[in-house]
Design an enzyme around this catalytic site. Structure first.
Site, short mmCIF file in Angstrom:
data_model
loop_
_atom_site.label_atom_id
_atom_site.label_comp_id
_atom_site.label_asym_id
_atom_site.label_seq_id
_atom_site.Cartn_x
_atom_site.Cartn_y
_atom_site.Cartn_z
N HIS A 69 0.84 -1.20 0.00
CA HIS A 69 0.00 0.00 0.00
C HIS A 69 0.87 1.25 0.00
CE1 HIS A 69 -2.48 3.14 2.03
NE2 HIS A 69 -3.39 2.69 1.19
N GLU A 72 2.08 1.84 -3.47
CA GLU A 72 0.99 2.40 -4.27
C GLU A 72 0.95 3.92 -4.13
OE1 GLU A 72 -3.84 2.87 -4.07
OE2 GLU A 72 -2.90 1.21 -2.99
N HIS A 73 1.13 4.42 -2.92
CA HIS A 73 1.12 5.87 -2.71
C HIS A 73 2.32 6.54 -3.38
CE1 HIS A 73 -2.06 7.03 0.28
NE2 HIS A 73 -2.20 5.71 0.27
N GLU A 149 -5.09 8.73 6.37
CA GLU A 149 -5.98 7.70 5.84
C GLU A 149 -6.33 6.67 6.91
OE1 GLU A 149 -6.03 4.36 2.24
OE2 GLU A 149 -4.50 5.93 2.27
#
Length: 454
Positions: A69, A72-73, A149
């Site tokens: 993840h 991905e950022h 987030e």
């Protein structure tokens, strides 16, 4: 110059191997380095190009949980050949819209653009796995965004509940890991950690390009071969089989107005032959939200009961299918004092599913399932994603016509057999968030999973 290009393309397709047959408008190729390319020819002014990677929280351990993840950022925060501003300018010039998503078993970067720019988009997406610039400054910036987030996710009781459901159902296994990872890992991720993970996981054999639209398979395959070379993998990256644990977890918070609860069972995975019958069983159970009308005219008994008596705010069945295992169950949002009544109606409906489902019930559920599957391939975006998911999870793409034929052959006997194997008197797992004072004990819930039959 023309001769060199021609020779290179001839060499590429001399070694390219067609690995499966499908509809005439779908071509699947495997390049010499192991990279797979799938193209679907659709009459559309737009094309959707997806880059799938076999990564996610299931391929991570205690120390690396959340790294997929995090990557991905970092995907469009700059490459070694261009900075962040140049990347944004190129995306704008290609008239593209790019999105990304990371799940427990795969990651996808998706770009929608005019069909003429599909080859250029392939090159841009390939830079994510070949030229990603992991600067300390950009990583610190994304670290703060991920922390925000996390706070947003913690304020969403439904997402928290489903994370708890995976953690307790597959406790002690990689499938229990959250996609976003824990804050302790996010705070310590650095360039060395990300580079090591990418070197071992983002290899050509674990990547897949899918393009849908008015595109040429030759163009997509040539662009993919040109930008993704052969990369050596230091270690074998794979996941181990998961273990299901019948259990219950509850996070009690009496300040919340409603409880978010799920009852789930171990189910076969995406590539199982029982996937379609369980999908039909899910649609037989149905779903309901208070905003819907016609509360007394729903076909599902459980939905009709909770709707007419105003027992809960929302009720829906779900089937979360991973590659080799899944969770089938019911999720509902309910006031504290109505929990037992809702659970009674749910378990009564589950017993009807296992014992007394009729031909008309199956036909209705099959028609709903066909509509659901048709929506999965509606348009270039949905179709490209569906092809990628099928190949990532079961290594083949089944045409919709074949799936429809399998669905039409289902009858009550087949649904009962699958339901009895997965649901009837089988161990369940429960997750609850909110005012859970009235939630029955686990043994009482388990006792409601069978009928005394003569």
């Amino acid at each position: 110059m023309f001769r060199k290009i021609y020779q290179r393309r001839t060499l590429l397709y001399h070694h390219t191997r067609k690995i499966c047959k499908g509809p005439e408008n779908v071509q699947t190729l495997e390049l010499p380095n192991g990279l797979r390319v799938v193209t679907e020819r659709i009459e559309s002014p737009l094309a959707c190009v997806n880059l799938f990677a076999r990564v996610g929280s299931r391929y991570e351990n205690y120390d690396t949980n959340g790294i997929s993840h995090f990557i991905e950022h970092m995907a469009f925060r700059g490459f070694t050949s261009m900075d962040c501003e140049t990347v944004a300018c190129q995306v704008n010039n290609l008239e593209a819209k790019i999105t990304s998503k990371t799940t427990r078993e795969f990651q996808v970067f998706s770009a929608v653009c005019p069909s003429t720019f599909a080859g250029d988009i392939v090159g841009l997406l390939a830079k994510i796995v070949t030229e990603l610039e992991l600067s300390d400054q950009e990583m610190d910036c994304e670290r703060n965004i991920i922390q925000q987030e996390m706070k947003w996710l913690d304020m969403n009781p439904k997402k928290v509940m489903f994370d708890y459901l995976h953690e307790t159902a597959f406790q002690g296994t990689p499938l229990a890991n959250r996609v976003i990872g824990p804050s302790r890992n996010v705070n310590k991720f650095n360039r060395d950690c990300a580079c090591y993970f990418m070197r071992n996981h983002y290899t050509p054999t674990r990547l897949l390009f899918v393009a849908a639209g008015d595109v040429s398979s030759d163009t997509i395959a040539a662009a993919a071969s040109r930008h993704v070379g052969s990369t050596e993998c230091e270690t074998k990256a794979d996941f181990s089989p998961c273990r299901f644990t019948a259990s219950q977890v509850r996070f009690r918070d009496d300040s919340m107005p409603f409880a978010h609860i799920s009852l789930a069972f171990e189910a076969p995975g995406y590539k199982s032959l029982d996937y379609l019958p369980l999908l039909v069983a899910k649609n037989y159970f149905g779903s309901w939200h208070r905003s819907q009308g016609g509360s007394d005219r729903h076909a599902s008994d459980a939905v009709r009961a909770v709707a007419t008596d105003n027992l809960c705010e929302q009720l829906e069945s779900f089937y979360i299918a991973h590659s080799d295992v899944g969770l089938w169950g019911v999720y509902f949002v309910v006031p504290n004092m109505n929990i037992e009544n809702v659970i009674y109606n749910i378990q009564n409906m589950l017993m009807h599913l296992c014992c007394t489902i009729t031909k008309n019930d199956v036909e209705r559920a099959v028609n709903i399932t066909k509509l659901e599957l048709a929506r999965r391939i509606d348009g270039v975006v949905n179709s490209a994603f569906d092809i990628g998911v099928q190949i990532m999870l079961k290594n083949e793409r089944t045409p919709l016509q074949n799936i429809y034929q399998d669905l039409s052959r289902l009858d009550p006997k087949a649904i009962k057999a699958v339901a009895e194997a997965c649901i009837y008197d089988k161990p369940l797992v429960t997750a609850a968030v909110g005012p859970t004072e009235e939630l029955p004990d686990y043994n009482r819930l388990q006792a409601g999973q069978y009928w005394l039959r003569l």
